[in-house]
Design an enzyme around this catalytic site. Structure first.
Site, PDB file in Angstrom:
ATOM      1  N   ASP A 160     -10.580  11.587 -16.437  1.00 56.50           N
ATOM      2  CA  ASP A 160     -10.943  11.795 -15.033  1.00 56.50           C
ATOM      3  C   ASP A 160     -12.369  12.348 -14.986  1.00 56.50           C
ATOM      4  OD1 ASP A 160     -10.626  14.423 -15.884  1.00 56.50           O
ATOM      5  OD2 ASP A 160     -10.156  15.071 -13.847  1.00 56.50           O
ATOM      6  N   GLU A 219       0.141  12.929  -9.367  1.00 57.07           N
ATOM      7  CA  GLU A 219      -1.056  12.272  -9.904  1.00 57.07           C
ATOM      8  C   GLU A 219      -1.598  11.229  -8.940  1.00 57.07           C
ATOM      9  OE1 GLU A 219      -2.953  13.118 -12.185  1.00 57.07           O
ATOM     10  OE2 GLU A 219      -1.766  14.554 -13.317  1.00 57.07           O
ATOM     11  N   TYR A 267      -6.322   5.950 -15.614  1.00 54.66           N
ATOM     12  CA  TYR A 267      -6.179   7.402 -15.573  1.00 54.66           C
ATOM     13  C   TYR A 267      -4.716   7.820 -15.375  1.00 54.66           C
ATOM     14  CZ  TYR A 267      -5.663  12.043 -13.887  1.00 54.66           C
ATOM     15  OH  TYR A 267      -5.184  13.308 -13.743  1.00 54.66           O
TER      16      TYR A 267
END
Length: 334
Positions: free
Chosen positions: A140, A41, A122
């Site tokens: 996102d 991520e 996020y």
DNA sequence: GATGCGTGGAC
DNA sequence: TGTCCAAGCAT
């Protein structure tokens, strides 16, 4: 108004197609591995899956656990990150890995994950949902666009996106739901020419009903990109090249580099430029003139010139070095 | 809220 | 060629 039925169609569509990130599972399992989810991520922040996949695999091969990563040197991690861009991510990754290793494991809630360096709204939600099943929604670009079209919102805030989408999260599938929405945004609900005829959410989509999906969300105003100038010194001593490390903050912070003065808005005088590299950053473009120097400048080190790819240079300086090496007269004269 | 921060692929 | 865009974060 989308219903639980819409979420069911989305999940069925997602699970029925090839999922895009199978490499995040722990070896020999289908379960997402928290270390892999966190690392991927962070790499995926503003970076495409195509770019990330091979780089992620190299990281995992070199540092299979977060303890391995936490024990690695700054230099080795920054070097492995070279070329991926947004280098503050790499500096935060180092600090974050050591913090996690010191506390024993990753936090398992979005609220706690959010406190880690380089982990924002996020990423904390993505890791919590995907690795730990917390019923939260990472917002996102993809999910923002899907929600904007679904509810015909021109400029939704992330908070508004969460408000309308969170009720749709299946109780036991928060991670798959987020990934399904991101997959949908990447492959069907695309910025341009969305494939609404294949979309499992089309029956629920207000923008589709209006016949104008591309009007949502409204595009942001674009900024002018200025042009700047720089000089870099090509300093050879036998088979070695002189490299330095850039300051920790600012552009290319902490990365290996060719030495040279700060970049400026106007060209400044120097000796004969034997190569010029044009490079485009997010906020400006740069002409970097490569000039040979006889003596090393600054605090640096000699690197074998025939192994330039392993020097950990960001793309700008890798391009410059390759240009120099491809110019035999220049290289020989240096 | 606005700005600085990389890179490479699609068109 | 230029422009847009990408699983954002820190300040």
């Amino acid at each position: 108004m989308p219903s639980a039925n819409a979420a069911n169609r989305l999940m069925k569509h997602y699970l029925g197609t090839a999922r895009t990130l199978p490499w995040r599972a722990a070896p020999g399992t289908n379960a997402p591995d928290p270390y892999r989810v966190w690392l991927s991520e962070v790499m995926l922040q503003q970076t495409t899956v195509t770019t990330v996949t091979p780089r992620f695999n190299r990281f995992i091969e070199r540092w299979p656990t977060i303890e391995d990563l936490a024990a690695a040197s700054d230099k080795s991690i920054l070097s492995e990150w070279a070329g991926l861009g947004y280098y503050a991510r790499a500096r935060n990754l180092i600090a974050c890995a050591r913090e996690i290793a010191a506390r024993g494991s990753l936090p398992n809630t979005a609220e706690e994950l959010r406190k880690l360096p380089g982990v924002g709204e996020y990423t904390s939600a993505a890791v919590a949902a995907i690795a730990f099943g917390e019923r939260v929604l990472p917002v996102d670009t993809n999910i923002r666009r899907v929600a904007a079209r679904l509810f015909a919102m021109e400029q939704p805030t992330d908070s508004q996106v969460r408000d309308v989408m969170t009720p749709l999260i299946p109780t036991d599938r928060a991670g798959d739901f987020a990934q399904a929405l991101m997959d949908l945004g990447a492959t069907i609900c695309r910025p341009a020419k969305p494939l609404c005829s294949r979309c499992p959410l089309a029956p629920d989509c207000t923008a589709f009903a209006l016949g104008q999906p591309e009007l949502f969300p409204r595009p942001k105003a674009r900024k002018h990109r200025p042009h700047r100038h720089g000089t870099a010194w090509w300093t050879r001593r036998g088979d070695h090249l002189w490299l330095v490390r850039r300051p920790d903050h600012g552009i290319l912070g902490g990365m290996a580099a060719l030495p040279g003065p700060d970049w400026t808005d106007t060209p400044h005088p120097h000796g004969p430029a034997l190569a010029r590299i044009r490079h485009v950053f997010t906020h400006f473009s740069l002409d970097l003139d490569l000039v040979s120097a006889s003596e090393p400048v600054g605090d640096g080190w000699w690197h074998p010139v025939d192994d330039i790819d392993s020097a950990g240079l960001p793309t700008l300086y890798l391009k410059a070095a390759r240009a120099a090496l491809a110019t035999p007269l220049f290289d020989a004269a240096a």
